[in-house]
Design a protein around this motif. Structure first.
Motif, PDB file in Angstrom:
ATOM      1  N   GLU A 247       1.007  -1.247  -0.083  1.00 37.99           N
ATOM      2  CA  GLU A 247       0.146  -0.189   0.033  1.00 37.99           C
ATOM      3  C   GLU A 247       0.668   1.163  -0.125  1.00 37.99           C
ATOM      4  O   GLU A 247       0.560   2.173  -0.710  1.00 37.99           O
ATOM      5  N   ILE A 248       1.992   1.255   0.653  1.00 41.55           N
ATOM      6  CA  ILE A 248       2.828   2.442   0.861  1.00 41.55           C
ATOM      7  C   ILE A 248       3.600   2.641  -0.294  1.00 41.55           C
ATOM      8  O   ILE A 248       3.625   3.675  -0.818  1.00 41.55           O
ATOM      9  N   THR A 249       3.946   1.431  -1.020  1.00 46.88           N
ATOM     10  CA  THR A 249       5.003   1.803  -2.271  1.00 46.88           C
ATOM     11  C   THR A 249       3.923   2.446  -3.575  1.00 46.88           C
ATOM     12  O   THR A 249       4.268   3.206  -4.201  1.00 46.88           O
ATOM     13  N   GLN A 250       2.820   1.652  -3.484  1.00 49.41           N
ATOM     14  CA  GLN A 250       1.673   2.257  -4.384  1.00 49.41           C
ATOM     15  C   GLN A 250       1.411   3.698  -4.232  1.00 49.41           C
ATOM     16  O   GLN A 250       1.123   4.621  -5.168  1.00 49.41           O
ATOM     17  N   ALA A 251       1.189   4.217  -2.735  1.00 51.88           N
ATOM     18  CA  ALA A 251       0.824   5.542  -2.741  1.00 51.88           C
ATOM     19  C   ALA A 251       2.260   6.288  -3.156  1.00 51.88           C
ATOM     20  O   ALA A 251       1.820   7.571  -3.667  1.00 51.88           O
ATOM     21  N   VAL A 252       3.398   6.152  -2.713  1.00 53.06           N
ATOM     22  CA  VAL A 252       4.529   6.705  -3.204  1.00 53.06           C
ATOM     23  C   VAL A 252       4.595   6.870  -4.649  1.00 53.06           C
ATOM     24  O   VAL A 252       4.741   8.085  -5.342  1.00 53.06           O
ATOM     25  N   LEU A 267      -1.191  24.375  -1.514  1.00 54.07           N
ATOM     26  CA  LEU A 267      -1.490  25.733  -1.592  1.00 54.07           C
ATOM     27  C   LEU A 267      -1.950  26.255  -2.688  1.00 54.07           C
ATOM     28  O   LEU A 267      -2.962  27.085  -3.033  1.00 54.07           O
ATOM     29  N   VAL A 268      -1.048  26.182  -3.900  1.00 55.47           N
ATOM     30  CA  VAL A 268      -1.296  26.859  -5.107  1.00 55.47           C
ATOM     31  C   VAL A 268      -2.347  26.087  -5.897  1.00 55.47           C
ATOM     32  O   VAL A 268      -3.309  26.864  -6.291  1.00 55.47           O
ATOM     33  N   ARG A 269      -2.158  24.974  -6.192  1.00 55.11           N
ATOM     34  CA  ARG A 269      -3.271  23.999  -6.941  1.00 55.11           C
ATOM     35  C   ARG A 269      -3.352  22.965  -6.469  1.00 55.11           C
ATOM     36  O   ARG A 269      -3.286  21.789  -6.891  1.00 55.11           O
ATOM     37  N   PRO A 270      -4.228  22.824  -5.167  1.00 57.01           N
ATOM     38  CA  PRO A 270      -4.591  21.584  -4.635  1.00 57.01           C
ATOM     39  C   PRO A 270      -5.793  20.798  -5.265  1.00 57.01           C
ATOM     40  O   PRO A 270      -6.600  21.685  -5.985  1.00 57.01           O
ATOM     41  N   SER A 271      -5.700  19.624  -5.264  1.00 53.99           N
ATOM     42  CA  SER A 271      -6.848  18.781  -6.034  1.00 53.99           C
ATOM     43  C   SER A 271      -7.929  18.961  -5.006  1.00 53.99           C
ATOM     44  O   SER A 271      -7.912  19.419  -3.813  1.00 53.99           O
ATOM     45  N   PRO A 272      -9.197  18.949  -5.411  1.00 55.87           N
ATOM     46  CA  PRO A 272     -10.373  18.961  -4.371  1.00 55.87           C
ATOM     47  C   PRO A 272     -10.252  18.067  -3.392  1.00 55.87           C
ATOM     48  O   PRO A 272     -10.613  18.471  -2.492  1.00 55.87           O
ATOM     49  N   THR A 273      -9.490  16.627  -3.399  1.00 62.24           N
ATOM     50  CA  THR A 273      -9.449  15.889  -2.286  1.00 62.24           C
ATOM     51  C   THR A 273      -8.635  16.552  -1.270  1.00 62.24           C
ATOM     52  O   THR A 273      -8.751  16.604  -0.184  1.00 62.24           O
ATOM     53  N   VAL A 274      -7.463  17.221  -1.635  1.00 67.26           N
ATOM     54  CA  VAL A 274      -6.546  17.659  -0.926  1.00 67.26           C
ATOM     55  C   VAL A 274      -7.097  19.107  -0.422  1.00 67.26           C
ATOM     56  O   VAL A 274      -6.710  19.291   0.732  1.00 67.26           O
ATOM     57  N   ARG A 275      -7.632  19.639  -1.052  1.00 64.85           N
ATOM     58  CA  ARG A 275      -8.391  20.870  -0.595  1.00 64.85           C
ATOM     59  C   ARG A 275      -9.131  20.699   0.652  1.00 64.85           C
ATOM     60  O   ARG A 275      -9.265  21.360   1.834  1.00 64.85           O
ATOM     61  N   ARG A 276     -10.120  19.737   0.452  1.00 67.90           N
ATOM     62  CA  ARG A 276     -10.937  19.141   1.471  1.00 67.90           C
ATOM     63  C   ARG A 276     -10.043  18.660   2.649  1.00 67.90           C
ATOM     64  O   ARG A 276     -10.405  19.142   3.957  1.00 67.90           O
ATOM     65  N   MET A 404      -3.969  13.263   6.129  1.00 66.24           N
ATOM     66  CA  MET A 404      -3.053  13.842   5.081  1.00 66.24           C
ATOM     67  C   MET A 404      -2.313  12.848   4.241  1.00 66.24           C
ATOM     68  O   MET A 404      -1.755  11.900   4.537  1.00 66.24           O
ATOM     69  N   PRO A 405      -2.129  12.920   2.866  1.00 66.42           N
ATOM     70  CA  PRO A 405      -1.529  12.052   1.795  1.00 66.42           C
ATOM     71  C   PRO A 405       0.002  12.122   2.380  1.00 66.42           C
ATOM     72  O   PRO A 405       0.488  13.107   2.969  1.00 66.42           O
ATOM     73  N   LEU A 406       0.645  10.861   2.048  1.00 64.53           N
ATOM     74  CA  LEU A 406       1.810  10.505   2.592  1.00 64.53           C
ATOM     75  C   LEU A 406       2.968  11.830   2.180  1.00 64.53           C
ATOM     76  O   LEU A 406       3.721  12.170   3.018  1.00 64.53           O
ATOM     77  N   ASP A 474      -7.357   8.883   1.010  1.00 66.37           N
ATOM     78  CA  ASP A 474      -7.846   9.611  -0.131  1.00 66.37           C
ATOM     79  C   ASP A 474      -9.367   9.034  -0.525  1.00 66.37           C
ATOM     80  O   ASP A 474      -9.999  10.093  -1.107  1.00 66.37           O
ATOM     81  N   VAL A 475      -9.427   7.959  -0.535  1.00 67.46           N
ATOM     82  CA  VAL A 475     -10.659   7.320  -0.991  1.00 67.46           C
ATOM     83  C   VAL A 475     -11.861   7.869  -0.249  1.00 67.46           C
ATOM     84  O   VAL A 475     -12.898   8.367  -0.394  1.00 67.46           O
ATOM     85  N   LEU A 476     -11.529   8.040   1.057  1.00 69.42           N
ATOM     86  CA  LEU A 476     -12.635   8.548   2.169  1.00 69.42           C
ATOM     87  C   LEU A 476     -12.946   9.868   1.652  1.00 69.42           C
ATOM     88  O   LEU A 476     -14.097  10.232   1.713  1.00 69.42           O
ATOM     89  N   PHE A 477     -11.952  10.814   1.373  1.00 67.76           N
ATOM     90  CA  PHE A 477     -12.139  12.194   1.379  1.00 67.76           C
ATOM     91  C   PHE A 477     -12.531  12.553  -0.143  1.00 67.76           C
ATOM     92  O   PHE A 477     -12.863  13.446  -0.545  1.00 67.76           O
ATOM     93  N   ALA A 478     -12.387  11.460  -1.079  1.00 65.31           N
ATOM     94  CA  ALA A 478     -12.847  11.864  -2.641  1.00 65.31           C
ATOM     95  C   ALA A 478     -14.320  11.397  -2.605  1.00 65.31           C
ATOM     96  O   ALA A 478     -14.918  11.438  -3.860  1.00 65.31           O
TER      97      ALA A 478
END
Length: 479
Positions: A247-252, A267-276, A404-406, A474-478
């Motif tokens: 799971e970790i290597t796939q996320a990396v 901060l500059v151009r976060p994805s909708p998931t990261v912004r949330r 927070m994503p890795l 990421d799945v949870l917040f997407a």
């Protein structure tokens, strides 16, 4: 929200690493507990140095002849100075490693404590406070990140609460030191209070050097074999370790495909998931400090005196009681966050804080100062720190770090902690002045209103994370 049994079943289906194979019972994660404990113990000195001024300032003021404004700045400046290291801690932790950053934090904490104990002027104390604050900022960001990253999902709630437990232990020790050394000569007592903090960082740094690096940091550096070795020692089974590493290597790999640097993604151009996710992290850190917790930690002696408590000995004894209750009740969050979940504890905590703050405000604005009024004030303060410790205190940073994503975790934690400390600094450095304008009772009514808003925020915006792997957030917040 799904019912408890259905939710656990869903999580088991989505996160197979939590389920042991037949005939292969999971062993206790003793090694993960030891590692998380060693990293988290660095935050003892954060709590100790933050709260020690609540009693020490009574003696520093008289010994060095400081004005109220100087004491207010000296007490609250730590939160401002911490921003220097808080905003760089994520970058340092990503490049030098979580472990090396914690060793650096301990070195600075030792130097700062020594300088505080030897300070002979306001300028010298401010300089020493700056050194201590930089070390505290590194510890505040990196210790929770390490505890989250070293923990298996099944016990992450317990282990990620350890930094807050040790912060509270440090606060309690500072209150005990205030009380124990108050009887020493004026010029000596407060210096001994700070000198006590010189020795522990030496042993903590040695302990941190003996523990392994975060497996997720190792994977980010391409050291998969080293990461697998650490995971094998912090997982219940070998199969679980392999699943966690996959799971970790796939996320990396997935995050490596995202263009732009970390700050651009945040901060500059976060994805909708990261912004949330980032909105939730920053809001939780803001609400934790908007509750006025550091005002109680730093200024409870002044609050108790206004309520009618006369002697310094009685005031310092009451602050010890606050520290004991605050430390004991945080065990509730530690024991139940993996059982009942983060969300119910956060909701209960915000509601309890609001009620306790309203009660504290009422005791300060009804009647004349008296022993009965002082007792009611202390009771309300104890109820407040109990409610804070069962949810918002430990879970605000741990929830933020786990969602927070890795690749963004260390620097996202820096941003969250920066908001936390700025909010704390504004409240702690202006409390005396604002209370002079709207009264202490008015301040606590204001904090109670903030906790009503916090309850609404948690209810509307925060999903449950209990039992999920870090890579599954990421799945949870997407959704």
């Amino acid at each position: 929200m799904a019912s408890g049994g259905a939710e656990v079943s869903d999580l088991a289906a989505e996160a197979p690493l939590l389920v042991a194979k037949p005939g292969e019972p999971p062993r206790r994660n003793t090694f993960a507990f030891i590692c998380a404990t060693l990293a988290s113990m660095t935050t003892i000195l954060m709590g100790y140095n933050l709260a020690l001024m609540s009693g020490a300032e009574l003696f520093i003021r008289e010994d060095l002849g400081l004005a109220d404004e100087q004491v207010e700045v000296l007490s609250g400046s730590m939160n401002v100075f911490m921003l220097v290291s808080i905003l760089t801690a994520g970058w340092v932790a990503d490049h030098a490693g979580r472990r090396a950053t914690l060793v650096l934090a301990n070195a600075l904490l030792m130097a700062g404590a020594l300088a505080m104990s030897l300070g002979g002027s306001y300028a010298a104390l401010m300089a020493a406070r700056f050194v201590t604050s930089v070390g505290t900022g590194f510890a505040a960001v990196v210790a929770p990140v390490y505890a989250v990253e070293i923990s298996p999902a099944s016990s992450r709630g317990v282990l990620s609460s350890l930094p807050e437990i040790f912060i509270n232990a440090g606060i309690l020790l500072s209150y005990v030191a205030n009380y124990a050394f108050a009887g020493l000569p004026l010029h000596l007592g407060w210096r001994v209070m700070f000198a006590v903090g010189v020795v522990p960082p030496v042993f903590l740094a040695a302990g941190v050097l003996a523990m392994p690096e975060s497996p997720r940091w190792l994977a980010m550096r391409g050291r998969d074999a080293d990461a697998r070795t650490v995971l094998a020692r912090t997982s219940g089974t070998a199969a679980e370790a392999d699943l966690r590493l996959e799971e970790i290597t796939q996320a990396v790999a997935a995050q490596g495909e995202v263009t732009g640097g970390v700050w651009r993604q945040l901060l500059v151009r976060p994805s909708p998931t990261v912004r949330r996710i980032l909105t939730n992290v920053l809001s939780l850190h803001f609400f934790q400090q908007a509750s006025g917790i550091d005002v109680i930690v730093l200024y409870s002696p002044l609050v108790f005196k206004q309520a009618g408590m006369a002697s310094n000995a009685a005031v310092l004894a009451a602050t010890v009681a606050v520290g004991v209750v605050k430390t004991c009740f945080i065990l509730v969050a530690t024991l139940f966050s993996d059982r009942v979940g983060r969300r119910p504890l956060l909701l209960s905590s915000a509601a309890g804080i609001a009620v306790a703050l309203a009660s504290l405000a009422l005791t300060l604005c009804v009647g004349a100062p008296s022993s009965a009024r002082a007792a009611a004030c202390v009771a309300s303060a104890l109820a407040y720190v109990a409610a804070f410790s069962v949810g918002l205190g430990p879970l605000a940073p741990s929830y933020g770090n786990e969602i927070m994503p890795l690749r963004l975790r260390a620097q996202g934690a820096s941003l969250g902690t920066a908001v936390n400390r700025v909010t704390c600094g504004v409240l702690s450095m202006t409390f005396i002045s604002v209370a002079g304008g709207i009264t202490m009772a008015g301040c606590f009514f204001l904090y109670a209103g903030a906790m009503v808003a916090a309850w609404v925020f948690v209810y509307v915006r925060l999903p449950e994370t209990r039992g999920r792997s870090l890579e599954d957030m990421d799945v949870l917040f997407a959704k």
